[in-house]
Design an enzyme around this catalytic site. Structure first.
Site, PDB file in Angstrom:
ATOM      1  N   LYS A 210       0.808  -1.222   0.000  1.00 18.87           N
ATOM      2  CA  LYS A 210       0.000   0.000   0.000  1.00 18.87           C
ATOM      3  C   LYS A 210       0.842   1.274   0.000  1.00 18.87           C
ATOM      4  CE  LYS A 210      -3.585  -0.266  -0.472  1.00 18.87           C
ATOM      5  NZ  LYS A 210      -4.270  -0.501  -1.780  1.00 18.87           N
TER       6      LYS A 210
ATOM      7  N   HIS B  95       6.723  -7.430  -2.533  1.00 19.44           N
ATOM      8  CA  HIS B  95       6.671  -6.712  -1.257  1.00 19.44           C
ATOM      9  C   HIS B  95       7.730  -7.239  -0.286  1.00 19.44           C
ATOM     10  CE1 HIS B  95       3.174  -4.541  -2.421  1.00 19.44           C
ATOM     11  NE2 HIS B  95       2.323  -5.528  -2.297  1.00 19.44           N
TER      12      HIS B  95
ATOM     13  N   SER C 217      -3.765   3.325   4.856  1.00 19.48           N
ATOM     14  CA  SER C 217      -4.101   2.636   3.621  1.00 19.48           C
ATOM     15  C   SER C 217      -4.092   1.125   3.811  1.00 19.48           C
ATOM     16  CB  SER C 217      -3.115   3.039   2.519  1.00 19.48           C
ATOM     17  OG  SER C 217      -3.498   2.497   1.274  1.00 19.48           O
TER      18      SER C 217
END
Length: 307
Positions: free
Chosen positions: A59, A121, A151
């Site tokens: 995010k 990620h 987020s």
């Protein structure tokens, strides 16, 4: 083309979705089984010299930068690419693994594009070694901790393949403690920042800079990648990747994914800097700031949070 995780989930009625995963400690990093079940293949993944790895903490602007890069490389050469497949198929998620379906590594291996755009990620210490051996270029995007936490919270609320988020207060505490999928925000952003200092093929970007002047950041990307797009082409890309335009674009906004409940929150929610002020209480902000100073005291990395 193989089905991605999200294509797989889109074929699942919500009522039959598997239960949300639990966090597990994996080599000192909080993860879920969706990102560890294929670990041997992930670590042995064979990068190509022209691969571009898009790395972020969750995010932090992953889809935004993925879309920018996809347009920079393919909007002229393969114009149909933007309407034929959603972004999560054009830029596969390296470490994802859903049982009985193609993994992220399989999806990446199936790409016939050059360069391959691959997202991850993973924190710096978990990146497959072949990306370093092949001297691949990496675009890392970082977002200030407060907005990133907000987020991430809304993403976890609406995404069934994420652990239960709990309420905002407990979620924020877990964020501060690093008990998040892909581990500590602090370790992630600083780990990549430190590697960048000695690795010229890492381009470290900030979400806040992209919001402030997307065109400027596209120019920086072109310089890093050695691309010579015309001013007209870059202006067209700049328009396409504006938040409101991406939010309406079904090839970019994940709206076809049944694993996400858009009634709870859209995948692309606000795309702003400073929305944390609508979530943090005064007490939470004071506690967060004190903790932040301790954890970030030994790095030169600085963010604009809009206090």
């Amino acid at each position: 083309m193989y089905l991605s995780m999200y294509s797989f989930c889109s074929s699942f009625p919500k009522k039959t979705m598997p239960p949300r995963p639990d966090l597990l400690d994996f080599h000192g990093v909080s993860m879920t089984h969706y990102f560890t079940d294929n670990w041997e293949k992930i670590q042995n993944f064979q990068a190509r010299p022209d691969d571009i790895l898009i790395a972020t903490y969750p995010k932090a602007g992953t889809t935004w930068v993925s879309y920018i890069l996809d347009l920079l490389y393919f909007s002229q050469k393969k114009p149909d690419r933007q309407t034929s497949n959603p972004i999560y198929e054009r830029v596969p998620f390296l470490e994802i693994m859903i049982p009985n379906h193609p993994s992220g590594t399989d999806l990446a291996d199936s790409l016939d594009s050059s360069p391959r755009l691959i997202k991850t990620h993973l924190p710096i210490q978990m990146i497959p070694k072949s990306f370093w051996e092949k001297k691949c270029r990496v675009v890392y995007v970082a977002r200030n901790a407060k907005d990133n936490a907000v987020s991430f919270f809304h993403f976890d609320r609406m995404t069934y393949v994420q652990p239960e988020p709990g309420d905002w207060n407990s979620f924020l505490q877990r964020f501060m403690d690093g008990k998040m999928v892909f581990g500590s925000w602090y370790d992630h952003v600083t780990g990549w920042w430190e590697r960048k200092q000695s690795h010229p093929k890492i381009h470290y970007m900030f979400f806040e800079d992209m919001v402030e002047d997307t065109g400027r950041e596209i120019n920086k990307l072109c310089s890093f990648l050695g691309l010579t797009s015309t001013t007209k082409e870059k202006d067209q890309i700049n328009n396409l990747v504006q938040f409101d335009n991406m939010k309406k674009n079904e090839m970019a906004n994940y709206s076809t994914v049944k694993a996400m409940d858009f009634k709870i929150s859209p995948f692309m929610r606000k795309g702003k800097v400073g929305d944390w002020r609508n979530h943090f209480t005064v007490a939470q902000n004071e506690q967060f700031d004190e903790d932040y100073k301790k954890k970030m005291k030994n790095t030169t990395l600085q963010f604009r949070t809009l206090v």
